[in-house]
Write a protein that holds these residues in place. Structure first.
Motif, PDB file in Angstrom:
ATOM      1  N   ALA A 174       0.807  -1.218   0.000  1.00 19.80           N
ATOM      2  CA  ALA A 174       0.000   0.000   0.000  1.00 19.80           C
ATOM      3  C   ALA A 174       0.842   1.271   0.000  1.00 19.80           C
ATOM      4  N   THR A 175       2.155   1.129  -0.006  1.00 20.59           N
ATOM      5  CA  THR A 175       3.021   2.307  -0.124  1.00 20.59           C
ATOM      6  C   THR A 175       2.855   2.905  -1.513  1.00 20.59           C
ATOM      7  N   ASP A 176       2.806   4.220  -1.595  1.00 18.82           N
ATOM      8  CA  ASP A 176       2.587   4.879  -2.884  1.00 18.82           C
ATOM      9  C   ASP A 176       3.881   5.129  -3.643  1.00 18.82           C
ATOM     10  N   LEU A 177       4.992   5.343  -2.914  1.00 19.25           N
ATOM     11  CA  LEU A 177       6.283   5.607  -3.553  1.00 19.25           C
ATOM     12  C   LEU A 177       7.385   5.115  -2.632  1.00 19.25           C
ATOM     13  N   LEU A 178       8.402   4.502  -3.237  1.00 16.37           N
ATOM     14  CA  LEU A 178       9.602   4.134  -2.495  1.00 16.37           C
ATOM     15  C   LEU A 178      10.776   4.922  -3.049  1.00 16.37           C
ATOM     16  N   VAL A 179      11.487   5.619  -2.169  1.00 12.63           N
ATOM     17  CA  VAL A 179      12.684   6.380  -2.540  1.00 12.63           C
ATOM     18  C   VAL A 179      13.877   5.593  -2.014  1.00 12.63           C
TER      19      VAL A 179
ATOM     20  N   LYS B 288       4.911  -0.872  -7.101  1.00 20.11           N
ATOM     21  CA  LYS B 288       4.723   0.571  -6.966  1.00 20.11           C
ATOM     22  C   LYS B 288       5.949   1.334  -7.475  1.00 20.11           C
ATOM     23  N   PRO B 289       5.798   2.632  -7.782  1.00 26.07           N
ATOM     24  CA  PRO B 289       6.938   3.424  -8.245  1.00 26.07           C
ATOM     25  C   PRO B 289       8.080   3.389  -7.237  1.00 26.07           C
ATOM     26  N   SER B 290       9.276   3.129  -7.736  1.00 25.71           N
ATOM     27  CA  SER B 290      10.459   3.050  -6.885  1.00 25.71           C
ATOM     28  C   SER B 290      11.579   3.808  -7.581  1.00 25.71           C
ATOM     29  N   LEU B 291      12.065   4.859  -6.955  1.00 25.35           N
ATOM     30  CA  LEU B 291      13.066   5.733  -7.552  1.00 25.35           C
ATOM     31  C   LEU B 291      14.378   5.627  -6.787  1.00 25.35           C
ATOM     32  N   ALA B 292      15.486   5.874  -7.472  1.00 19.31           N
ATOM     33  CA  ALA B 292      16.807   5.772  -6.846  1.00 19.31           C
ATOM     34  C   ALA B 292      17.634   7.025  -7.131  1.00 19.31           C
ATOM     35  N   PRO B 293      17.304   8.155  -6.481  1.00 18.34           N
ATOM     36  CA  PRO B 293      18.102   9.368  -6.686  1.00 18.34           C
ATOM     37  C   PRO B 293      19.453   9.317  -6.008  1.00 18.34           C
ATOM     38  N   GLY B 294      19.618   8.420  -5.019  1.00 15.45           N
ATOM     39  CA  GLY B 294      20.856   8.327  -4.255  1.00 15.45           C
ATOM     40  C   GLY B 294      20.575   8.432  -2.770  1.00 15.45           C
ATOM     41  N   PRO B 295      21.565   8.168  -1.943  1.00 15.84           N
ATOM     42  CA  PRO B 295      21.369   8.244  -0.499  1.00 15.84           C
ATOM     43  C   PRO B 295      21.088   9.669  -0.029  1.00 15.84           C
TER      44      PRO B 295
END
Length: 382
Positions: A155-160, A176-183
């Motif tokens: 149920a999480t909407d976004l994972l960073v 679900k959308p999962s993005l990897a901008p960095g730590p």
């Protein structure tokens, strides 16, 4: 802990963290700082709102198990945290208890969105989303280089995520959308940032009490000063021109034991790690968490050695596979010696580590929230 930052306006951005060590709270603090120009923020320590002193018991039990029975924590991690193909033990009773406590916080502050930097918080908020008791976006900011199953709630909407492979695993697990901008790390660690020049390196060498031609190798045991730190320091004390410096965190007993032994410098909790990093040559790490990511940003090569059980071992192995960390086995001394001076190995590892910082995680989060209709103001800078 419940703190508010930023301008008034619509409901705050609610950040839920946990004082389990310091990595989760450091990430939440930095996100609050960066988002405060856009939206009012409120931070809650999940361990402090659990009933019956359960939060303190979880924290103390985790620390005691790592110190006295690491094999037991490894078993618990494999049973409850690592993905299992057929049957996964149920952790929902604790998450349901946390969700009931968070319902009161949500009702009190009416947030515009909820951001969790601790896996149990993400589980609890996910339950509230499933029950339709939370009608604003739930974002989970993963703080580890190997996301175990409790980070991933459907149920999480976004994972960073801090690294691309973590985003891939979470996307596969949740859909679900999962993005990897960095730590998420403080700006003071960025070697390309303001004030990170030669004078900072000189100040770092002075604080590390280095002689000309001597290399400081920092040995990190996290906030609690755990792991095979004495063994690592003993091995490195035999390497010519190397000064082992043990970061003991809040483990004052360990600091007193090690300081001055075999030429070792032992330091307690420090707020000037970025300066120490600038004066050091290598970091030896056993967890792969926030300290490791800070070293990546500072251009300090990292050696993984005798990682802590459970998530520590999983994280260090993931970073070694990605070429961001050098394996300290079978010879810690050889691995450190190879990285102490400039050369292709050091340059390649530092280049790969720098490449993980693809974007500002706060900018990515703010952009996504705006796309979801969450009212934010333009950044005030900083």
């Amino acid at each position: 802990m419940m703190t508010d930052m930023g301008p008034t306006g619509p409901g705050p951005l609610l950040l839920i963290t946990a004082s389990m060590g310091s990595g989760h709270t450091q990430v939440a603090d930095e996100l609050a700082r960066r988002m405060s120009g856009r939206v009012r923020t409120r931070m809650v320590d999940l361990l402090e709102i659990l009933p019956w002193h359960l939060g303190a018991a979880l924290r103390e039990g985790y620390g005691a198990t790592l110190r006295r029975a690491p094999w037991l924590y490894e078993g618990v991690f494999r049973a409850f945290f690592a993905p299992r193909p057929h049957w996964q033990p149920d952790t929902s009773p604790l998450a349901r208890l946390a969700a009931r406590r968070l319902r009161r916080v949500v009702a009190d502050c009416a947030p515009c969105a909820v951001v969790s930097t601790f896996h149990l918080a993400g589980q609890a908020v996910g339950m509230l989303r499933q029950q339709n008791r939370l009608r604003v976006p739930s974002v989970v900011v993963i703080t580890e280089p190997a996301a175990h199953v409790l980070w991933n709630h459907p149920a999480t909407d976004l994972l960073v995520c801090p690294y691309p492979w973590v985003a891939e695993d979470s996307r596969r697990a949740t859909g679900k959308p999962s993005l990897a901008p960095g730590p998420v790390i403080g700006p003071q660690f960025r070697m390309d940032g303001p004030g990170y020049g030669a004078e900072v390196g000189a100040a770092g060498r002075q604080r590390l009490r280095l002689e000309p031609g001597e290399h400081a190798v920092l040995i990190s045991g996290g906030a609690w000063g755990m792991g095979a730190l004495t063994r690592a320091a003993t091995q490195l004390s035999l390497v010519p021109s190397v000064r082992p410096v043990v970061l003991c965190g809040r483990n004052e007993r360990l600091r007193r034991k090690l300081d001055g032994a075999q030429g070792c410098l032992a330091l307690g909790w420090r707020d000037d790690l970025s300066v120490l990093f600038a004066g050091a040559s290598v970091l030896v790490d056993n967890a792969g968490g926030t300290t490791c990511a800070e070293a990546f940003a500072a251009g300090l090569p990292v050696v993984g050695y005798d990682p802590l059980p459970g998530h520590g071992r999983a994280g260090v192995k993931a970073l070694i596979r990605a070429g961001l960390v050098t394996d300290g086995h079978p010879s810690l001394s050889s691995a450190v010696a190879a990285l102490c001076t400039p050369g292709p190995l050091r340059e390649r590892q530092c280049r790969r580590a720098a490449e993980v910082f693809r974007a500002d995680p706060a900018e990515v989060l703010a952009g996504w929230l705006t796309d979801q209709g969450v009212p934010l103001s333009p950044a005030a800078g900083g």
